[in-house]
Design a protein around this motif. Structure first.
Motif, short mmCIF file in Angstrom:
data_model
loop_
_atom_site.label_atom_id
_atom_site.label_comp_id
_atom_site.label_asym_id
_atom_site.label_seq_id
_atom_site.Cartn_x
_atom_site.Cartn_y
_atom_site.Cartn_z
N ALA A 42 1.35 -1.04 -0.26
CA ALA A 42 -0.21 0.34 0.04
C ALA A 42 0.83 1.75 -0.54
N GLY A 43 0.59 2.31 -0.77
CA GLY A 43 1.05 3.93 -0.23
C GLY A 43 1.14 4.11 -1.98
N GLU A 44 1.90 5.04 -1.80
CA GLU A 44 1.58 6.33 -3.34
C GLU A 44 1.96 4.86 -4.53
N PRO A 45 1.11 5.02 -5.69
CA PRO A 45 1.18 4.02 -7.07
C PRO A 45 2.49 4.27 -7.32
N SER A 46 2.81 5.09 -7.51
CA SER A 46 4.38 4.88 -8.35
C SER A 46 5.25 3.35 -7.25
N CYS A 47 5.35 3.57 -5.93
CA CYS A 47 5.56 2.93 -5.13
C CYS A 47 5.02 1.62 -4.72
N ALA A 48 4.41 1.17 -5.09
CA ALA A 48 3.14 -0.22 -4.61
C ALA A 48 3.51 -0.89 -6.17
N ALA A 49 3.12 -0.42 -7.32
CA ALA A 49 3.41 -1.03 -8.62
C ALA A 49 4.59 -1.46 -8.65
N ASP A 50 5.08 -2.66 -9.69
CA ASP A 50 6.21 -3.48 -10.09
C ASP A 50 7.40 -3.36 -9.57
N ARG A 51 6.75 -3.37 -7.69
CA ARG A 51 7.59 -3.46 -6.38
C ARG A 51 8.50 -4.97 -6.72
N THR A 52 9.37 -5.07 -6.41
CA THR A 52 10.33 -6.96 -5.91
C THR A 52 9.83 -6.97 -4.42
N VAL A 53 8.57 -7.71 -4.55
CA VAL A 53 8.35 -8.12 -3.21
C VAL A 53 9.36 -10.01 -2.85
N ASP A 54 10.25 -9.78 -1.51
CA ASP A 54 10.90 -11.42 -1.12
C ASP A 54 10.15 -11.66 0.05
N LEU A 55 9.69 -12.92 0.04
CA LEU A 55 9.16 -13.84 1.24
C LEU A 55 10.25 -14.60 1.78
N GLU A 56 9.90 -14.62 3.05
CA GLU A 56 11.28 -15.03 4.44
C GLU A 56 10.61 -15.85 4.79
N TYR A 57 11.00 -17.29 5.56
CA TYR A 57 10.27 -17.83 6.53
C TYR A 57 11.46 -18.26 7.58
N GLU A 58 11.31 -18.62 8.40
CA GLU A 58 12.08 -19.20 9.37
C GLU A 58 11.44 -20.07 10.02
N ARG A 59 12.30 -21.98 10.31
CA ARG A 59 11.43 -22.37 10.84
C ARG A 59 11.16 -22.24 12.20
N ALA A 60 10.17 -22.97 13.10
CA ALA A 60 9.98 -22.86 14.64
C ALA A 60 11.20 -23.55 15.38
N THR A 71 8.21 -12.12 -5.96
CA THR A 71 7.73 -11.97 -7.19
C THR A 71 7.77 -10.08 -6.96
N THR A 72 7.08 -10.12 -8.31
CA THR A 72 6.68 -8.25 -8.51
C THR A 72 5.66 -8.03 -7.94
N THR A 73 4.95 -6.54 -7.91
CA THR A 73 3.37 -6.81 -7.91
C THR A 73 3.02 -6.26 -9.09
N SER A 74 1.67 -6.65 -8.66
CA SER A 74 1.15 -5.56 -9.82
C SER A 74 0.74 -4.40 -9.61
N ALA A 75 -0.39 -4.42 -11.08
CA ALA A 75 -0.23 -2.66 -10.72
C ALA A 75 -1.42 -1.47 -9.65
N ASP A 76 -1.82 -2.51 -9.28
CA ASP A 76 -2.49 -2.75 -7.26
C ASP A 76 -1.81 -2.68 -6.87
N GLY A 77 -0.30 -3.19 -6.51
CA GLY A 77 0.54 -3.50 -5.65
C GLY A 77 -0.04 -4.78 -4.59
N SER A 78 -0.88 -5.17 -5.80
CA SER A 78 -1.22 -6.67 -4.87
C SER A 78 0.26 -8.20 -5.28
N TYR A 79 0.28 -8.77 -4.48
CA TYR A 79 1.44 -10.15 -4.93
C TYR A 79 1.08 -11.17 -3.95
N SER A 80 1.23 -12.72 -4.45
CA SER A 80 0.86 -13.99 -3.81
C SER A 80 1.98 -14.82 -3.61
#
Length: 578
Positions: A42-60, A71-80
């Motif tokens: 979320a935030g300014e559209p210019s900083c939300a779209a096409d941003r690289t996001v990393d998924l990180e994991y920590e074992r118990a 992955t890369t966020t969509s135009a609306d900033g969404s990712y999965s």
């Protein structure tokens, strides 16, 4: 399979810098299933779209995050992201700094991962008496850890076995099922968390039907429409039951219960003493007063036994009896009746049971009512034959107190007496030994009723309800259940005298089993009254390679019909029981 976890980012105000927020709702999956981590930068559209996001994991069990995907966020900033973690742990999403767009990291979200428990049931037979194969695996691998087998009961899932997982994280069991399992059975395997990496989980319930074995249906057919109670057991477990809780007349199976109570009270080596006693003996061997014979219920006093007693009296130095030889009649009451005996009939099958017996209490072909006098006459003659003078005439009565023992003879061991009693079903022995049991337990004089009460009390002490009115089983008022007899046979098996009891019973073709059950290995006690029949004991099961306990009690049939059913049931048990 559980629904995928969806992690939704919380919306931010338009004036805020771009950030990531991850929902805090935990999710639980089973090993091998996928979880989806999704949200919006979320935030300014210019900083939300096409941003690289990393998924990180920590074992118990760790304290460091590792990058597992990007992955890369969509135009609306969404990712999965889609992940299939092996272990319970935390995920977080981060967006690194990009030009004028600041870095952002989400809060972590916990994903719980249950172990996967797979189980397979291999059934060669689903009949009672059979065993099945249960194969279990746990993922991710947990070698050396435990997995339990559970069964569904009215109280919930109950553990029936604990298995150790091998190097391949597998285990196996062979559960067996018997009479009590007939019907629907549900089993499952369950791994209980033994570390923080995975959550407890159970495999699917495995339902199946246990049916009666062929031999059980054969016994059902034999007894259908008949007043027959049957119980069959093996090492504390019932293999077969039919009306086994019905209280029935045991007839001479009462002697089986009596034998147990006697062995438990006295032990197999116990001997019954018959003593000669007198008020006094002087230095010259003269008995001043009467010489008394004190019996205690030995059913085998005969002329030969009186000869042995006379020899011991002579060896004790007695030269003269200035009084009489007297048979004591006080230790047992002269009762000769029990509740449930048939008038004019039951007494035909048992001589009067007295503390001092003689020749089975039969004289000149009729029952003797004064066996004490007959024993005294025999001893007096034997003494005189040895040169010992007896001045008075022999008789019977109640001895005075303060007598001194002169000589003693002892019966055969109790084990031998019981073998004679049980092989030929001797009512006289049973009532004699029953009175002895009653006198020992409740105090003299011994009576038929006291003996029956002692038998009944002994059974009650072992958890079995018995109605006893005599010791021989002549009473039609006696009651016991087939289940109760088998339970008492189990008690015998667990006792040091159990083998003695079994050996005292007739085998095939012997005693009351003459011309019956040839070729069958068994030890069993018969019972017969008018329209009443019984057979209880042990039969060797070829399938189990061991003895099984059984009891068959019936009523309302001819003896031939009843024994035919008994013999067929026993033969079925011998070749097929389990």
């Amino acid at each position: 399979m559980l629904a995928p976890l969806v992690v939704l980012a919380q919306p931010a105000a338009a004036t805020r810098a771009p950030d990531l927020a991850v929902g805090l709702v935990p999710a639980t999956i089973v090993f091998g299933d996928a979880v989806t981590i999704a949200g919006t930068l979320a935030g300014e559209p210019s900083c939300a779209a096409d941003r690289t996001v990393d998924l990180e994991y920590e074992r118990a069990d760790e304290i460091v995050y590792t990058s597992v995907d990007e992955t890369t966020t969509s135009a609306d900033g969404s990712y999965s992201f889609s992940q299939s973690p092996e272990f319970t742990g935390r995920f977080r999403v981060s967006a690194p700094e990009a030009g004028a767009c600041p870095a952002s990291t989400s809060d972590p979200v916990l994903v719980r991962v249950k172990a996967r428990v797979d189980s397979t049931l291999l059934a060669g037979s689903l009949a009672a008496g059979s065993c099945l194969s249960l194969e279990v695996t746990v993922s991710p691998p947990r070698p050396g850890q435990d997995v339990v087998v559970e069964r569904r009961t009215t109280e919930g899932w109950t553990t029936t076995a604990t298995l150790a997982l091998d190097d391949a994280s597998a285990a196996s069991a062979k559960p067996c099922f018997g009479w009590d399992d007939i019907g629907l059975v549900r089993l499952r395997a369950r791994w209980i968390a033994q570390d923080v990496l995975n959550e407890t989980n159970a495999g699917v319930a495995l339902p199946f039907q246990i049916t009666k074995a062929t031999w059980m249906r054969q016994i059902d057919a034999l007894s259908a429409g008949r007043s027959v109670s049957i119980a069959v057991g093996d090492e504390g477990t019932f293999l077969y039951e039919r009306a086994d809780g019905a209280a029935r007349i045991p007839a001479s199976n009462e002697k089986l219960l009596l034998s147990m109570a006697l062995l438990d009270r006295f032990g197999s080596g116990y001997r019954i003493d018959t003593r000669a006693a007198a008020p006094s003996i002087d230095a010259n061997g003269v008995v001043h007063g009467d010489l008394w014979i004190l019996g205690r219920g030995d059913p085998e006093i005969t002329r030969a036994r009186m000869s042995a007693l006379a020899a011991r009296i002579a060896a004790a130095g007695v030269t003269t009896v200035r009084g009489r030889v007297m048979g004591a009649r006080n230790y047992f009451r002269h009762d000769w009746w029990a509740n449930g005996w048939k008038r004019g009939e039951s007494r035909l099958y048992v001589a009067p049971p007295t503390a001092l017996t003689f020749d089975g209490n039969v004289a000149n072909g009729a029952y003797a009512h004064d066996p004490e006098r007959l024993a005294a006459e025999s001893l007096a003659r034997q003494l005189e034959a040895r040169g010992i003078a007896v001045l008075g005439e022999p008789g019977e009565g109640t001895p005075p107190a303060g007598l001194t023992d002169v000589a003693t003879i002892s019966s055969r061991p109790l084990s031998a007496l019981l073998t004679t009693q049980n092989v030929d079903s001797l009512n006289f022995y049973a009532e004699e030994l029953g009175k002895l049991l009653g006198a020992t337990r409740s105090g003299p004089p011994g009576t038929i009723a006291k003996g029956a009460t002692a038998l009944q009390t002994w059974a009650s002490e072992h958890g079995v309800s018995v109605t006893a009115r005599d010791a021989s089983g002549l009473s039609y008022a006696d009651r016991v259940t087939a289940r109760g007899i088998v339970e008492l046979l189990w008690a015998a098996d667990a006792s040091p005298w159990g083998a003695t009891l079994r050996a005292s019973l007739p085998s095939a073709g012997r005693g009351t089993l003459d011309e019956r059950l040839g070729g069958v290995r068994l030890r069993a006690k018969t019972g017969t009254l008018d329209a009443v029949s019984a057979l209880s004991g042990w039969v060797w099961s070829t399938r189990l390679d061991a003895f099984v306990e059984f009891s068959i009690l019936s009523g309302g049939m001819s003896k031939d019909s009843a024994t035919t059913i008994e013999d067929q049931v026993v033969r079925i048990l011998a070749r097929s029981a389990r």
